[in-house]
Scaffold this active site. Structure first.
Site, mmCIF file in Angstrom:
data_model
loop_
_atom_site.group_PDB
_atom_site.id
_atom_site.type_symbol
_atom_site.label_atom_id
_atom_site.label_comp_id
_atom_site.label_asym_id
_atom_site.label_seq_id
_atom_site.Cartn_x
_atom_site.Cartn_y
_atom_site.Cartn_z
ATOM 1 C CG HIS A 59 -1.878 0.914 1.368
ATOM 2 N ND1 HIS A 59 -3.264 0.801 1.485
ATOM 3 C CD2 HIS A 59 -1.742 2.418 1.377
ATOM 4 C CE1 HIS A 59 -3.849 1.964 1.449
ATOM 5 N NE2 HIS A 59 -3.024 2.883 1.380
ATOM 6 C CG HIS A 61 -1.011 6.904 -1.451
ATOM 7 N ND1 HIS A 61 -2.266 7.018 -2.163
ATOM 8 C CD2 HIS A 61 -1.328 6.291 -0.146
ATOM 9 C CE1 HIS A 61 -3.250 6.324 -1.206
ATOM 10 N NE2 HIS A 61 -2.361 5.726 -0.306
ATOM 11 C CE LYS A 64 -3.086 11.348 -2.237
ATOM 12 N NZ LYS A 64 -3.761 10.152 -1.936
ATOM 13 C CG HIS A 209 -7.504 4.371 1.305
ATOM 14 N ND1 HIS A 209 -7.118 3.693 0.051
ATOM 15 C CD2 HIS A 209 -6.489 5.113 1.764
ATOM 16 C CE1 HIS A 209 -5.879 3.951 -0.121
ATOM 17 N NE2 HIS A 209 -5.601 4.952 0.853
ATOM 18 C CD GLU A 212 -6.538 7.084 6.398
ATOM 19 O OE1 GLU A 212 -5.402 7.594 6.521
ATOM 20 O OE2 GLU A 212 -6.928 7.116 5.580
ATOM 21 C CG ASP A 308 -0.666 5.351 3.890
ATOM 22 O OD1 ASP A 308 -1.323 5.190 2.648
ATOM 23 O OD2 ASP A 308 -1.302 5.676 4.737
ATOM 24 C CG ASN A 309 -0.145 8.996 2.516
ATOM 25 O OD1 ASN A 309 -0.762 8.358 3.179
ATOM 26 N ND2 ASN A 309 -0.299 9.746 1.455
#
Length: 401
Positions: A59, A61, A64, A209, A212, A308-309
């Site tokens: 997972h 991104h 971004k 998602h 969250e 994730d991010n």
């Protein structure tokens, strides 16, 4: 090539180790593991590292990332982060996307990642610019990183039947997975049902998602599990975040996890982003944004840990070194002994992504390996223990910190 006197964590072994054997000599031939034998000495002092299968990022991104300097960090406010990225997305171009996305892949590759699934923001009917960049990078990186994508669409968008149909068709054409952001939506079950309809009509897997946040009344995870069972959905369903599960009453949470186990869901915990976004900012945060990993495992659901991010409004720090994420997850969720949870970045995500090799090390498996300097479980998350030799197709890639 022979890797001598290495430890192979029990959960990563795809072979029978007799007695108290803990150290192994692993022989590589070409791009495969040829043999695994007990080392002549089993003395702990002779250990030369810990051998893992190459890592799997379930997972991310990569559309971004590395934008925090422009958008700023949304301290503890998920929806502020969403709004900032929505505004910033309007200025994305193929060139800027490619620079950021390629940077992420190079970082993951050096860290020992063999497969990566990224979510791509997809907020309207037309495909986003990031999809074409992703498709080009997927071709360029073939044979190095197995790349997958998920369309990340607000659940309410699927209320428009035509828009949902157009998204699903394009996701199918591009070989992706259908996704949605699910959090306390009105008409939740009906809208989720529409997403399942599209997945079934187009033969797509699902990756959500979901929940969250730290609102105990968030019920997206439970509804997804119920829909999988009611529809006998066999396309594979991954649920990321699931933070609200942590603050629900034990009885409610355990019932939801029982439904998830019966539905065969894959859970993905994202410790960096949710540690940053969930909980108070005006005092020391007490609730933490992590799902119930231990309780899920007790029901046979081995959750994945994922990045994730990275350096965006959702999480302003971080990198694509999955072992850093693992280390934070170990501490945040009290995953002890840490060695018993290394399947969270190898086997569990490989199964969630439907990879051909589940990451269990055995004679005949791919020689896609990471040899850590750590010789004991308490060194796994320290800087020295994370030093590694990355082996791809039976050859040493490089030694990285």
């Amino acid at each position: 090539m022979k890797l001598e006197s290495v430890r192979i964590p029990p959960r990563l072994r795809g072979f029978d180790a007799h007695g108290d054997v803990q150290l192994f000599d692993v022989t590589l031939a070409g791009d495969r593991v040829q043999a695994i034998d007990a080392s002549a000495s089993q003395a702990p002092a002779d250990a030369r590292g810990t051998l893992l299968s190459a890592l799997v990022e379930a997972h991310a991104h990569i559309d971004k990332n590395y934008t925090v300097q422009e958008v700023g960090a949304a301290e503890g406010d998920l929806f502020a982060a969403i709004a900032r990225m929505d505004q910033h997305r309007a200025g994305w171009t193929g060139e800027t996307l490619r620079l950021r996305m390629a940077r992420a892949l190079h970082e993951a590759w050096r860290a020992g990642v063999r497969a990566l699934r990224t979510h791509i923001d997809w907020v309207e009917a037309d495909a986003p610019a990031a999809l074409a960049v992703f498709e080009a990078l997927r071709t360029e990186w073939q044979g190095r990183i197995d790349l997958q994508f998920v369309s990340l669409t607000p659940l309410d968008v699927f209320a428009d039947l035509d828009v949902g149909e157009r998204i699903a068709r394009q996701v199918k054409r591009a070989g992706g997975t259908l996704g949605a952001f699910v959090y306390r939506n009105e008409g939740l079950v009906h809208k989720l049902g529409r997403v399942f309809d599209l997945a079934q009509d187009h033969g797509l897997g699902l990756d959500f998602h979901v929940d969250e946040g730290l609102d105990a009344d968030a019920s997206g995870l439970r509804s997804i599990a119920q829909l999988v069972r009611a529809r006998d959905f066999g396309g594979g369903v991954v649920c990321g975040h699931c933070c609200s599960l942590s603050v629900q009453d034990d009885a409610v949470a355990h019932e939801t996890l029982a439904l998830c186990a019966g539905a065969g869901l894959h859970l993905v915990a994202l410790p960096t982003t949710n540690l940053y976004l969930q909980g108070a900012w005006d005092r020391t945060p007490v609730p933490r944004g992590i799902t119930r990993i231990h309780e899920a495992a007790a029901r046979g659901l081995r959750a994945s840990l994922a990045t994730d991010n990275v350096q965006d409004a959702f999480y302003p720090y971080g990198s694509y070194d999955l072992l850093e994420t693992f280390g934070l997850g170990v501490q945040m969720a009290h995953l002890a002994p840490a060695e018993d949870w290394l399947d969270a970045i190898t086997i569990a995500p490989a199964r969630a992504l439907g990879l051909a090799w589940d990451g269990r090390i055995a004679p005949g498996c791919p020689a896609e390996l990471v040899l850590l300097a750590a010789v004991g479980e308490h060194e796994l998350i320290g800087p020295r223990g994370r030093e590694r030799i990355v082996i791809r197709n039976g050859r040493i890639l490089e030694t990285t910190p």
